[in-house]
Design an enzyme around this catalytic site. Structure first.
Site, mmCIF file in Angstrom:
data_model
loop_
_atom_site.group_PDB
_atom_site.id
_atom_site.type_symbol
_atom_site.label_atom_id
_atom_site.label_comp_id
_atom_site.label_asym_id
_atom_site.label_seq_id
_atom_site.Cartn_x
_atom_site.Cartn_y
_atom_site.Cartn_z
ATOM 1 N N CYS A 107 18.267 -4.491 -1.643
ATOM 2 C CA CYS A 107 18.743 -3.333 -0.934
ATOM 3 C C CYS A 107 20.152 -3.237 -1.014
ATOM 4 O O CYS A 107 20.952 -4.272 -1.054
ATOM 5 C CB CYS A 107 18.463 -3.694 0.709
ATOM 6 N N LYS A 315 27.103 -11.717 17.917
ATOM 7 C CA LYS A 315 26.531 -10.235 17.941
ATOM 8 C C LYS A 315 27.102 -9.833 19.152
ATOM 9 O O LYS A 315 26.859 -10.555 20.342
ATOM 10 C CB LYS A 315 25.093 -10.368 17.582
HETATM 11 S S1 SF4 Z 1 18.005 -10.209 2.232
HETATM 12 FE FE1 SF4 Z 1 17.030 -8.570 3.373
HETATM 13 S S2 SF4 Z 1 18.406 -6.682 3.243
HETATM 14 FE FE2 SF4 Z 1 19.261 -8.298 1.550
HETATM 15 S S3 SF4 Z 1 18.260 -7.606 -0.097
HETATM 16 FE FE3 SF4 Z 1 16.926 -9.364 0.673
HETATM 17 S S4 SF4 Z 1 15.539 -7.866 1.937
HETATM 18 FE FE4 SF4 Z 1 17.243 -6.538 1.456
#
Ligand code: SF4
Length: 348
Positions: A107, A315
């Site tokens: 991502c 958080k």
């Molecule tokens: S750790 Fe989570 S947010 Fe990062 S690339 Fe992998 S799936 Fe995507």
């Protein structure tokens, strides 16, 4: 980039063909920094007409290299709170245990770009043993969170062994698994994986759906299999510019999750990580989205909007407080429609 067209031939000469080819130099830089990877399944969800929410999450962008200078690779100080390799101990009561730095899809907004997608950065057998020893010897730890990368990129056998060992630690009350596999590769939610987590129940599973289009029939079937294991299933999403930064998308996402038996848990403010600034949304936008949802979707569908404070501060909720002023017997509240509510004797 050519692999994309091989994986999904109908991309050739579609309206998005030229737009994808326009990212050639971003693909080259991704190969050096934060790799590009996508599953055929997740690619099948992407629009042929426009660079919509799926493309925005996976397509390398030249903006990744155009961050303000103050952006850090690790603003949450996860590495400096790492007593043994592969384990972050930031809050007293819980640890984050990185079982793998691989994922089915990378991502572009990932908050661990500094190490995710680098195959050689995953903890080995010795590191896993050291992490377990650390958890065993720190009785203040109540929860172990399996994270990554994606812990489900490990085999069922490795996962079962880690979960089993954690379950045998008397002071641990919770084992949580953070995974994006139900979103990006629902085929990974196999019967044998489900049987394993059923046998090791209770564990908490936290999925990562960001947009309603990700809740395809295939993903819903995977969630159905997970639900049958009897374990708690939560979802965390990230507020992402151009992907889900409006109330209608958030409304559809959270209602669809609740309908699928998944509790929307957190809506994260996008962290101040190097390479993701173009995804970040103003706090005011996030607060206004929350205001638009409150009172208009069922309570269990409301996620908590949170920000992870830079420097390892932890958080906290980003809250538009509905408590305006005073205290009993004279507290003043604002309701979801913006009307002020005074103590009964003081109604104007
Ligand atoms: S750790 Fe989570 S947010 Fe990062 S690339 Fe992998 S799936 Fe995507």
């Amino acid at each position: 980039m050519e692999d994309l067209f091989a994986l999904r031939p109908e991309l050739q000469n579609s309206p998005v063909d030229r737009l994808i080819r326009g990212r050639a130099s971003a693909f080259e830089s991704a190969a050096l920094n934060f790799r590009f990877a996508v599953t055929p399944y997740y690619l099948s969800l992407a629009s042929l007409e426009t660079i919509g929410p799926i493309w925005k999450q996976i397509l390398p962008d030249e903006k990744e290299a155009a961050d303000p200078l103050f952006q850090q690779p690790d603003p949450l100080a996860e590495e400096s709170h790492m007593p043994v390799p592969g384990l972050t101990h930031r809050y007293p009561d819980r640890v984050l245990w990185y079982l793998s730095h691989n994922c089915a899809v990378y991502c572009r907004f990932c908050m661990r770009k500094r190490k995710v997608s680098r195959e050689d950065s995953a903890p080995n057998v010795e590191a896993r043993k050291a992490a377990l020893d650390y958890i065993r010897s720190h009785t203040e730890i109540q929860e172990a969170i399996l994270s990554g990368g994606d812990p489900l990129s490990q085999s069922d056998a490795v996962l079962a062994s880690c979960i089993q060992e954690l379950k045998e630690i008397p002071h641990l009350v919770s084992v949580r698994i953070h995974t994006r596999m139900p979103v990006t590769c629902p085929q990974r939610i196999t019967d044998s994986f489900c049987q394993m987590i059923q046998e090791l129940s209770p564990v908490t599973l936290v999925t990562h759906f960001n947009h309603p289009v990700e809740l395809s029939d295939t993903a819903l079937e995977a969630l159905g299999r997970l639900r049958k294991t009897g374990n708690l299933i939560l979802n965390q999403s990230v507020l992402l510019a151009g992907v889900n930064d409006n109330a209608e998308t958030q409304r559809s996402l959270n209602l669809a999750l609740l309908k699928a038996g998944v509790k929307p848990y957190y809506l994260h403010q996008c962290d101040e990580v190097k390479g993701v600034s173009h995804f970040r949304v103003n706090l005011e936008t996030g607060v206004n989205i929350q205001k638009e949802l409150r009172g208009r979707i069922p309570g269990p569908a409301m996620p908590l909007y949170v920000i992870d404070l830079p420097g390892g501060g932890g958080k906290v909720p980003v809250d538009s407080s509905y408590f305006v002023d005073g205290d009993y017997p004279d507290p003043v509240f604002e309701n979801f429609q913006g009307d002020l509510f005074f103590p009964l004797g003081d109604q104007p």
